[in-house]
Design a protein around this motif. Structure first.
Motif, PDB file in Angstrom:
ATOM      1  N   LEU A 125       6.236   8.286 -11.275  1.00 26.84           N
ATOM      2  CA  LEU A 125       6.399   9.480 -10.445  1.00 26.84           C
ATOM      3  C   LEU A 125       5.601  10.664 -10.975  1.00 26.84           C
ATOM      4  N   ARG A 126       5.249  10.645 -12.255  1.00 33.17           N
ATOM      5  CA  ARG A 126       4.431  11.720 -12.823  1.00 33.17           C
ATOM      6  C   ARG A 126       2.946  11.525 -12.549  1.00 33.17           C
ATOM      7  N   ALA A 127       2.583  10.461 -11.877  1.00 33.47           N
ATOM      8  CA  ALA A 127       1.177  10.122 -11.662  1.00 33.47           C
ATOM      9  C   ALA A 127       0.581  10.880 -10.484  1.00 33.47           C
ATOM     10  N   THR A 128      -0.753  10.863 -10.447  1.00 26.32           N
ATOM     11  CA  THR A 128      -1.507  11.325  -9.279  1.00 26.32           C
ATOM     12  C   THR A 128      -1.715  10.131  -8.362  1.00 26.32           C
ATOM     13  N   THR A 129      -1.508  10.315  -7.071  1.00 30.37           N
ATOM     14  CA  THR A 129      -1.619   9.189  -6.138  1.00 30.37           C
ATOM     15  C   THR A 129      -2.611   9.486  -5.029  1.00 30.37           C
ATOM     16  N   ALA A 130      -3.106   8.420  -4.422  1.00 32.82           N
ATOM     17  CA  ALA A 130      -3.979   8.508  -3.253  1.00 32.82           C
ATOM     18  C   ALA A 130      -3.553   7.408  -2.283  1.00 32.82           C
ATOM     19  N   PHE A 131      -3.576   7.714  -1.002  1.00 37.38           N
ATOM     20  CA  PHE A 131      -2.975   6.834   0.015  1.00 37.38           C
ATOM     21  C   PHE A 131      -3.953   6.637   1.169  1.00 37.38           C
ATOM     22  N   ARG A 132      -4.073   5.394   1.610  1.00 39.86           N
ATOM     23  CA  ARG A 132      -4.855   5.068   2.792  1.00 39.86           C
ATOM     24  C   ARG A 132      -4.079   4.065   3.636  1.00 39.86           C
ATOM     25  N   LYS A 133      -4.065   4.310   4.949  1.00 42.04           N
ATOM     26  CA  LYS A 133      -3.411   3.409   5.890  1.00 42.04           C
ATOM     27  C   LYS A 133      -4.286   3.255   7.120  1.00 42.04           C
ATOM     28  N   LEU A 134      -4.418   2.029   7.596  1.00 43.17           N
ATOM     29  CA  LEU A 134      -5.111   1.783   8.852  1.00 43.17           C
ATOM     30  C   LEU A 134      -4.219   0.946   9.748  1.00 43.17           C
ATOM     31  N   ALA A 135      -4.220   1.280  11.026  1.00 46.10           N
ATOM     32  CA  ALA A 135      -3.460   0.543  12.027  1.00 46.10           C
ATOM     33  C   ALA A 135      -4.302   0.473  13.299  1.00 46.10           C
ATOM     34  N   PRO A 136      -4.110  -0.553  14.118  1.00 49.98           N
ATOM     35  CA  PRO A 136      -4.901  -0.659  15.349  1.00 49.98           C
ATOM     36  C   PRO A 136      -4.722   0.519  16.295  1.00 49.98           C
ATOM     37  N   SER A 137      -3.574   1.199  16.220  1.00 47.92           N
ATOM     38  CA  SER A 137      -3.333   2.387  17.034  1.00 47.92           C
ATOM     39  C   SER A 137      -2.619   3.420  16.177  1.00 47.92           C
ATOM     40  N   PRO A 138      -2.703   4.715  16.536  1.00 45.04           N
ATOM     41  CA  PRO A 138      -2.108   5.762  15.689  1.00 45.04           C
ATOM     42  C   PRO A 138      -0.641   5.552  15.370  1.00 45.04           C
ATOM     43  N   LEU A 139       0.116   4.996  16.300  1.00 48.56           N
ATOM     44  CA  LEU A 139       1.540   4.775  16.080  1.00 48.56           C
ATOM     45  C   LEU A 139       1.865   3.298  15.896  1.00 48.56           C
ATOM     46  N   GLY A 140       0.828   2.501  15.641  1.00 46.70           N
ATOM     47  CA  GLY A 140       1.036   1.068  15.521  1.00 46.70           C
ATOM     48  C   GLY A 140       1.433   0.636  14.127  1.00 46.70           C
ATOM     49  N   ARG A 141       1.862  -0.615  14.036  1.00 47.23           N
ATOM     50  CA  ARG A 141       2.204  -1.215  12.752  1.00 47.23           C
ATOM     51  C   ARG A 141       0.994  -1.197  11.830  1.00 47.23           C
ATOM     52  N   SER A 142       1.211  -0.914  10.565  1.00 42.09           N
ATOM     53  CA  SER A 142       0.113  -0.824   9.610  1.00 42.09           C
ATOM     54  C   SER A 142      -0.572  -2.184   9.448  1.00 42.09           C
ATOM     55  N   GLY A 143      -1.898  -2.168   9.528  1.00 42.46           N
ATOM     56  CA  GLY A 143      -2.671  -3.374   9.264  1.00 42.46           C
ATOM     57  C   GLY A 143      -3.079  -3.457   7.811  1.00 42.46           C
ATOM     58  N   ILE A 144      -3.278  -2.285   7.189  1.00 38.23           N
ATOM     59  CA  ILE A 144      -3.681  -2.212   5.785  1.00 38.23           C
ATOM     60  C   ILE A 144      -3.047  -0.965   5.176  1.00 38.23           C
ATOM     61  N   VAL A 145      -2.444  -1.109   4.008  1.00 32.95           N
ATOM     62  CA  VAL A 145      -1.999   0.037   3.216  1.00 32.95           C
ATOM     63  C   VAL A 145      -2.519  -0.165   1.799  1.00 32.95           C
ATOM     64  N   VAL A 146      -3.328   0.785   1.333  1.00 34.86           N
ATOM     65  CA  VAL A 146      -3.864   0.747  -0.031  1.00 34.86           C
ATOM     66  C   VAL A 146      -3.465   2.043  -0.727  1.00 34.86           C
ATOM     67  N   ILE A 147      -2.903   1.916  -1.914  1.00 34.94           N
ATOM     68  CA  ILE A 147      -2.428   3.080  -2.670  1.00 34.94           C
ATOM     69  C   ILE A 147      -2.969   3.007  -4.089  1.00 34.94           C
ATOM     70  N   GLY A 148      -3.465   4.126  -4.559  1.00 35.96           N
ATOM     71  CA  GLY A 148      -3.910   4.227  -5.943  1.00 35.96           C
ATOM     72  C   GLY A 148      -3.017   5.170  -6.720  1.00 35.96           C
ATOM     73  N   ARG A 149      -2.837   4.859  -7.999  1.00 36.71           N
ATOM     74  CA  ARG A 149      -1.995   5.690  -8.863  1.00 36.71           C
ATOM     75  C   ARG A 149      -2.674   5.828 -10.222  1.00 36.71           C
ATOM     76  N   LEU A 150      -2.848   7.079 -10.645  1.00 35.52           N
ATOM     77  CA  LEU A 150      -3.428   7.353 -11.956  1.00 35.52           C
ATOM     78  C   LEU A 150      -2.378   8.043 -12.796  1.00 35.52           C
ATOM     79  N   ASP A 151      -1.897   7.347 -13.817  1.00 32.59           N
ATOM     80  CA  ASP A 151      -0.835   7.886 -14.657  1.00 32.59           C
ATOM     81  C   ASP A 151      -1.326   9.061 -15.491  1.00 32.59           C
ATOM     82  N   ASP A 152      -0.377   9.939 -15.826  1.00 37.49           N
ATOM     83  CA  ASP A 152      -0.675  11.067 -16.707  1.00 37.49           C
ATOM     84  C   ASP A 152      -1.170  10.536 -18.061  1.00 37.49           C
TER      85      ASP A 152
END
Length: 277
Positions: free
Chosen positions: A179-206
């Motif tokens: 929880l003390r880390a820096t994070t970055a988030f990416r999500k792609l779905a076929p439509s803005p309110l659609g089910r996620s097709g890809i979720v990629v998350i990065g975390r860089l610890d302190d």
């Protein structure tokens, strides 16, 4: 939807009263999926919401989210954490992962962390959150014992996990180090309110927590994949790690072809690493 084969609804108020649980029984918390389609094999529902679990517990070790905690409560906590725990810089990720769930605000108020994890669908938003933050799940057994394991070991495939008949998910713990880390988030779905097709998350610890970097891929794969590096990886190291995902681990459904998921998840992971540098 009416579950017209259900004959009994039990509402235990003590742990011992939850059992026995058999193949014709279902544990009920939010029930947003349970009541969404026929469940013709069910004869009994066991409603665990009267067990009185605090939805969210904060202490110096991190956050415990009860299985009965709602998605709305997780999202609200994201906005509250900067005041409650200013050093937990990963706070925005809680709400971001909630947005990866295909659901209206009405569903958010009812759907639970436990239900989302136990369904073990590739696009499980709480699975994405727990995988990115080193989440550990606690599972109760009928004999009164319990055990813990990482979310990455809990989910074994598309809609499959390690739960045996009679097991009940109690909580998921998110450690303070993550929880003390820096994070970055990416999500792609076929439509803005659609089910996620890809979720990629990065975390860089302190640096004080070791400066480790973790990159997680969910939704695109049938179970979570988390790659750890001593620091933010270069593209060669990232590509080599990504290449270890087996061909049969990429999700096959109407929300994106496996080849698209494979290629785009690597692109998003590269973007995340660039953001974390």
């Amino acid at each position: 939807m009416d579950l017209n084969t259900v004959e009994v609804i039990d509402v235990p108020t003590r742990r011992a009263d939850v059992w026995p649980l058999g193949p014709d029984d279902a544990v009920l918390a939010g029930g947003t999926w349970l009541f969404s389609e026929p469940q013709v094999h069910l004869r009994r529902l066991v409603d665990i919401t009267a067990l009185g679990w605090p939805p969210i517990t904060l202490d110096d070790s991190g956050i415990e989210l009860a299985a009965t905690c709602t998605i709305q409560q997780v999202s609200t906590l994201s906005a509250e954490l900067p005041t409650l725990r200013g050093d937990w810089t990963a706070a925005p990720l809680l709400h971001q992962c909630c947005t990866a769930l295909l659901a209206s605000f009405k569903v958010w108020r009812t759907a639970t962390v436990g239900g989302n994890i136990c369904l073990s669908f590739p696009a499980g938003a709480m699975i994405s959150l727990a995988a990115a933050l080193d989440g550990i799940v606690t599972i109760w057994r009928a004999d009164g014992s319990e055990y813990q394991l990482p979310i990455t070991d809990f989910v074994t495939g598309s809609a499959t996990n390690v739960l045996a008949t009679g097991d009940v998910l109690r909580a998921v713990h998110l450690p303070a180090e993550a929880l003390r880390a820096t994070t970055a988030f990416r999500k792609l779905a076929p439509s803005p309110l659609g089910r996620s097709g890809i979720v990629v998350i990065g975390r860089l610890d302190d640096p004080a927590d070791g400066g480790r970097c973790a990159v997680s891929i969910t939704a695109a794969t049938v179970r979570p994949y988390v790659f750890e590096f001593p620091g933010v990886p270069d593209h060669a190291a990232l590509r080599a790690a990504h290449a270890t995902i087996p061909d049969d681990a990429w999700t096959v459904d109407a929300h994106g072809d496996p080849d698209w998921r494979r290629g785009v998840s690597l692109v998003l992971a590269g973007q995340i690493c660039a953001e974390l540098r």
